[in-house]
Design a protein around this motif. Structure first.
Motif, PDB file in Angstrom:
ATOM      1  N   PRO A  79      36.610  46.486  26.819  1.00  0.00           N
ATOM      2  CA  PRO A  79      37.302  45.714  27.729  1.00  0.00           C
ATOM      3  C   PRO A  79      36.778  45.896  29.042  1.00  0.00           C
ATOM      4  CG  PRO A  79      38.284  47.200  27.100  1.00  0.00           C
ATOM      5  CD  PRO A  79      37.629  46.707  26.109  1.00  0.00           C
ATOM      6  N   LYS A  80      36.197  45.330  30.463  1.00  0.00           N
ATOM      7  CA  LYS A  80      35.623  45.854  31.177  1.00  0.00           C
ATOM      8  C   LYS A  80      36.933  45.897  32.454  1.00  0.00           C
ATOM      9  CE  LYS A  80      32.043  43.045  31.456  1.00  0.00           C
ATOM     10  NZ  LYS A  80      30.660  41.188  31.844  1.00  0.00           N
ATOM     11  N   ASP A  81      36.669  47.143  33.030  1.00  0.00           N
ATOM     12  CA  ASP A  81      37.681  47.370  34.229  1.00  0.00           C
ATOM     13  C   ASP A  81      37.896  46.156  34.708  1.00  0.00           C
ATOM     14  OD1 ASP A  81      37.706  50.238  32.067  1.00  0.00           O
ATOM     15  OD2 ASP A  81      36.719  50.836  33.414  1.00  0.00           O
ATOM     16  N   LYS A  82      39.674  45.936  34.936  1.00  0.00           N
ATOM     17  CA  LYS A  82      39.543  45.099  36.541  1.00  0.00           C
ATOM     18  C   LYS A  82      40.085  45.776  37.898  1.00  0.00           C
ATOM     19  CE  LYS A  82      41.665  42.029  33.044  1.00  0.00           C
ATOM     20  NZ  LYS A  82      42.945  41.040  32.974  1.00  0.00           N
ATOM     21  N   LYS A  83      39.220  45.486  38.372  1.00  0.00           N
ATOM     22  CA  LYS A  83      39.520  46.072  40.101  1.00  0.00           C
ATOM     23  C   LYS A  83      40.348  45.232  40.396  1.00  0.00           C
ATOM     24  CE  LYS A  83      34.300  45.720  41.098  1.00  0.00           C
ATOM     25  NZ  LYS A  83      33.531  45.743  41.777  1.00  0.00           N
ATOM     26  N   PRO A  84      41.284  46.577  41.034  1.00  0.00           N
ATOM     27  CA  PRO A  84      42.996  45.927  41.763  1.00  0.00           C
ATOM     28  C   PRO A  84      42.091  45.004  43.007  1.00  0.00           C
ATOM     29  CG  PRO A  84      41.647  47.936  42.191  1.00  0.00           C
ATOM     30  CD  PRO A  84      40.796  47.415  41.150  1.00  0.00           C
ATOM     31  N   GLY A  85      43.465  43.317  42.881  1.00  0.00           N
ATOM     32  CA  GLY A  85      43.293  42.963  44.143  1.00  0.00           C
ATOM     33  C   GLY A  85      43.446  43.329  45.170  1.00  0.00           C
ATOM     34  N   VAL A  86      43.756  42.749  45.986  1.00  0.00           N
ATOM     35  CA  VAL A  86      43.861  42.483  47.350  1.00  0.00           C
ATOM     36  C   VAL A  86      45.660  43.189  47.802  1.00  0.00           C
ATOM     37  CG1 VAL A  86      43.942  42.134  49.811  1.00  0.00           C
ATOM     38  CG2 VAL A  86      42.111  41.482  48.458  1.00  0.00           C
ATOM     39  N   LEU A  87      46.806  42.522  47.511  1.00  0.00           N
ATOM     40  CA  LEU A  87      47.616  43.454  47.415  1.00  0.00           C
ATOM     41  C   LEU A  87      48.021  44.532  46.698  1.00  0.00           C
ATOM     42  CD1 LEU A  87      50.791  42.126  48.491  1.00  0.00           C
ATOM     43  CD2 LEU A  87      50.649  41.261  46.355  1.00  0.00           C
ATOM     44  N   GLU A  88      47.639  44.792  45.717  1.00  0.00           N
ATOM     45  CA  GLU A  88      47.398  46.543  44.825  1.00  0.00           C
ATOM     46  C   GLU A  88      47.305  46.992  45.785  1.00  0.00           C
ATOM     47  OE1 GLU A  88      45.502  45.587  41.007  1.00  0.00           O
ATOM     48  OE2 GLU A  88      47.520  44.547  40.480  1.00  0.00           O
ATOM     49  N   ARG A  89      45.397  46.662  45.671  1.00  0.00           N
ATOM     50  CA  ARG A  89      45.112  47.681  47.336  1.00  0.00           C
ATOM     51  C   ARG A  89      45.849  48.464  48.233  1.00  0.00           C
ATOM     52  NH1 ARG A  89      39.182  45.509  47.862  1.00  0.00           N
ATOM     53  NH2 ARG A  89      39.989  43.580  48.235  1.00  0.00           N
ATOM     54  N   SER A  90      46.592  46.919  49.088  1.00  0.00           N
ATOM     55  CA  SER A  90      47.004  46.796  50.131  1.00  0.00           C
ATOM     56  C   SER A  90      48.512  48.165  49.897  1.00  0.00           C
ATOM     57  CB  SER A  90      47.463  45.642  51.011  1.00  0.00           C
ATOM     58  OG  SER A  90      46.605  45.025  51.329  1.00  0.00           O
ATOM     59  N   VAL A  91      49.512  47.705  48.943  1.00  0.00           N
ATOM     60  CA  VAL A  91      50.637  48.712  48.086  1.00  0.00           C
ATOM     61  C   VAL A  91      50.072  50.101  47.921  1.00  0.00           C
ATOM     62  CG1 VAL A  91      52.384  48.946  46.344  1.00  0.00           C
ATOM     63  CG2 VAL A  91      51.561  46.542  47.458  1.00  0.00           C
TER      64      VAL A  91
END
Length: 255
Positions: A79-91
């Motif tokens: 499984p590839k590591d999913k990059k966090p989205g903009v909302l997750e990085r903002s939180v």
């Protein structure tokens, strides 16, 4: 059972020899080639017949061994590591912000949110309360504009106290002053939203690198303030429409 297999194998080798001999008589030109072929076939058949350790089951397993290997297309890929989205990085950035800055910024949004919320719950528009919200918005815009001066004046600051940095910081206070000159609250709210947008553009795009948590906090605060001002303007429009409808009904009943 094993003697029977041996006899079959010997009988097969004899037939191979007889067949190769017949071919040799027919084709005299390729005598050397057919002799080598007959010798190879005889040797292979004899070895197969004389090897006591080679059973039919082992031969069958050997033949089927390549078919048991799974093709590469059916292998599970890691499984590839999913990059966090903009909302997750903002939180995550908001969690990294200093607690005083976070709590004071959220507390400063209470006067903006409480005004339209209270009028919506009571179902009545209060012009004095709406003007107080506009006045508080003008003070906030002036504070956001002057924050650039405080960032550019220190000696070790990455920002330079040049014309561009210091002149841009005076634009939001001028727009806030213009908002207070309007008699209509709707026009004042629209002007303040424009001033908030310009101040946000300065802080996020034009200023030297602020911390990420500060930029996220500025975006959240600007969105909440703009929506609160627009909600107050919408409540004013709804109250004026209801008032005009009630006046028209009263005139119709009077006539």
């Amino acid at each position: 059972m094993f003697p029977f297999l041996q006899r079959c194998c010997f009988h097969t080798s004899f037939k191979v020899q007889k067949l190769t001999g017949t071919r040799l008589l027919l084709c005299g030109r390729n005598k050397t080639t057919w002799c080598s072929l007959s010798f190879c076939l005889q040797t292979d058949v004899c070895l197969f017949s004389r090897s006591p350790s080679l059973s039919p089951a082992s031969v069958y397993a050997t033949k089927l061994q390549p078919f048991h290997t799974s093709p590469p297309c059916f292998k599970k890929k890691p499984p590839k590591d999913k990059k966090p989205g903009v909302l997750e990085r903002s939180v995550e950035s908001l969690k990294e912000s200093p607690k005083p800055a976070l709590y004071l910024s959220l507390a400063g949004l209470i006067p903006f949110v409480s005004v339209p919320l209270a009028m919506a719950i009571q179902g009545t528009y209060y012009p004095e309360v709406a003007f107080a919200q506009v006045l508080y918005g003008a003070v906030t815009v002036s504070f956001l504009g002057g924050m650039r001066w405080g960032f550019a004046l220190p000696e070790n600051s990455p920002a330079k106290p040049d014309w561009l940095s210091l002149a841009n910081s005076t634009v939001p206070p001028l727009l806030a002053w213009q908002a207070l000159l309007f008699k209509d609250v709707t026009q004042s709210a629209v002007m303040l939203v424009l001033a908030l947008g310009i101040a946000l553009h300065y802080d996020v795009a034009l200023l030297p690198p602020y911390p990420r948590w500060f930029k996220v906090l500025r975006v959240v605060g600007t969105v909440v303030m703009a929506l609160s001002l627009l909600a107050t303007a919408a409540l004013k429009a709804i109250s004026e429409e209801q008032l005009s409808d009630s006046r028209q009904k009263w005139q119709n009943t009077k006539e």
